[in-house]
Design a protein around this motif. Structure first.
Motif, PDB file in Angstrom:
ATOM      1  N   HIS A  78       1.224  -7.510 -13.815  1.00 42.80           N
ATOM      2  CA  HIS A  78      -0.129  -7.071 -14.155  1.00 42.80           C
ATOM      3  C   HIS A  78      -1.095  -7.343 -13.000  1.00 42.80           C
ATOM      4  N   LEU A  79      -1.045  -8.533 -12.415  1.00 42.63           N
ATOM      5  CA  LEU A  79      -1.944  -8.877 -11.314  1.00 42.63           C
ATOM      6  C   LEU A  79      -1.669  -8.025 -10.074  1.00 42.63           C
ATOM      7  N   LEU A  80      -0.402  -7.693  -9.868  1.00 47.51           N
ATOM      8  CA  LEU A  80      -0.047  -6.861  -8.722  1.00 47.51           C
ATOM      9  C   LEU A  80      -0.557  -5.436  -8.909  1.00 47.51           C
ATOM     10  N   ASP A  81      -0.359  -4.898 -10.114  1.00 53.01           N
ATOM     11  CA  ASP A  81      -0.784  -3.522 -10.384  1.00 53.01           C
ATOM     12  C   ASP A  81      -2.304  -3.379 -10.399  1.00 53.01           C
ATOM     13  N   LEU A  82      -3.002  -4.341 -11.002  1.00 51.99           N
ATOM     14  CA  LEU A  82      -4.435  -4.208 -11.201  1.00 51.99           C
ATOM     15  C   LEU A  82      -5.262  -4.661 -10.002  1.00 51.99           C
TER      16      LEU A  82
END
Length: 417
Positions: free
Chosen positions: A126-130
């Motif tokens: 999630h942190l990588l995508d967002l």
């Protein structure tokens, strides 16, 4: 503080597309970096006692000593910030503390995602995508492990001297056993108290593989050690040995098995399933509403005699179609009868199990994505965060004013003290 139009025009020169402003190399990110560097420079000036570009005070050996680049993780991705240094390394900035690698409430975001039931791998993705942040699983684990300190403080905090009502309930969670490495169903017990002012408060949570009188007594003694001297009404769901443990620690407590929790020995194997809910399991979908209405006439009756009459009427009406419901209520009847000694305003709070059911619903929502937990601590972290979320959503008990007056009459000095 108002930024002048001239300054804004100067800042926005060359900004033609959204990515020029919001992009990875856009104005917003650069502005944040530059402002942070200016603030760090101001902190060093205050520390050294002289402005940049000026001479140090006579006799002062400590001076500016260049800068080092620290990469901070935040909502805008990775921010390379030049942190100024001094010669004797006595400068400790407040804006970006030594050892700090995250800003913009990134820890809160990680904990929030964890509380929502995301796994470490899910959070990392999630942190990588967002945000374009490549955060290691180890860092995520360290951030969430910090919650355990908060849990320990919460679990040992001082409690009120007296609680008019405490509801004890349980749910099952799959946790891997450290010794056998097998996944076991462990019980998570929560105590939901109602304070003298009508506020809901979760008093604690406990995880146990095997419950019994000794375990229950340890829970009661823990509550006593944290300041609880009296419980007026303790509501339990038929857990074996629990009523005896409560009265051993709090001799004057009235232990009540709520009609929605009343379970005979035959039904206790089903865990904490409510008697009403279990009754409805026998019903076809089209009859559930009618059966629930008729059951409500039983536990909503004004007296025990009137409730018995309503039970007879229920059996006469439904025995042909649902023969097992009325006998189950009769087997649990001795546990239900004391309930009718309470005033209707108090009774409503006891049998309206919305509070404990809402709490369990919040907990289950958090843990439903987990097949199992590796340790008790991992389960505790997530359940505590669910409890914290539950208590933020509103803690007032409805219609408490009328119930409070009845408590004052019924329990006198025990309630007023």
């Amino acid at each position: 503080m108002t930024i002048s139009k001239e300054i804004l025009d100067e800042l926005l020169k060359g900004v033609e597309r959204p990515e020029d402003f919001f992009g990875d190399s856009g104005l917003m990110k650069e502005l944040k970096i530059r402002l942070m560097e200016r603030m760090l420079g101001a902190e060093l000036t205050a520390h050294l006692g002289y402005d940049e570009g000026k001479e140090a005070p006579p006799g002062q050996s400590n001076r500016r000593n260049g800068s080092s680049t620290k990469v901070l993780k935040g909502q805008d991705g990775e921010l390379p910030v030049a942190v100024p240094r001094d010669r004797d390394s006595s400068f400790e900035p407040e804006l970006v503390k030594k050892g700090q690698t995250r800003i913009d409430g990134m820890d809160d975001k990680i904990i929030g995602l964890y509380a929502a039931g995301l796994t470490v791998r899910d959070i990392q993705s999630h942190l990588l995508d967002l945000y374009g942040l490549n955060v290691s699983p180890d860092l995520i684990s360290r951030v969430t492990d910090a919650v355990l300190d908060e849990v320990r403080e919460w679990q040992s905090r001082a409690l009120d001297r007296m609680y008019p009502i405490v509801i004890f309930d349980a749910l099952r969670v799959k946790i891997r056993d450290a010794d056998s490495r097998t996944v076991k169903n462990k019980a998570v017990y929560v105590a939901l108290g109602v304070t003298r002012d009508g506020l809901r408060e979760v008093l604690g949570l406990w995880i146990a593989e095997n419950e019994g009188a000794k375990f229950w007594l340890s829970v009661m003694n823990e509550l006593k050690n944290r300041g609880v001297q009296d419980i007026l009404i303790a509501v339990v769901d038929g857990l074996k040995g629990f009523p005896e443990a409560i009265t051993a620690a709090f001799p004057e407590a009235m232990v009540q098995t709520c009609p929605r929790h009343g379970l005979s020995d035959q039904w206790r194997s089903h865990g904490s399933m409510h008697l009403v809910r279990h009754s409805l399991n026998f019903c076809s979908w089209k009859d559930r509403k009618a059966v629930a209405t008729d059951l409500r006439r039983i536990y909503g009756a004004a007296t025990a005699d009137m409730a018995a009459t309503e039970l007879d009427a229920f059996e006469a009406k439904w025995a042909t179609k649902y023969a097992f419901i009325a006998p189950a209520w009769r087997r649990a009847w001795q546990e239900v009868i004391p309930f009718f000694a309470f005033d209707p305003t108090i009774r409503k709070i006891i049998y309206t199990t919305n509070a404990i059911e809402s709490l369990n619903r919040v907990i289950r929502k958090s843990i439903k994505t987990r097949g199992s937990f590796p340790t008790d601590e991992a389960a505790t972290k997530l359940i505590y965060l669910a409890i914290r979320s539950f208590e933020k959503d509103g803690r007032n008990v409805r219609e408490w004013f009328a119930a409070r007056n009845q408590f004052a009459i019924m329990f006198g000095e025990r309630f007023a003290a």
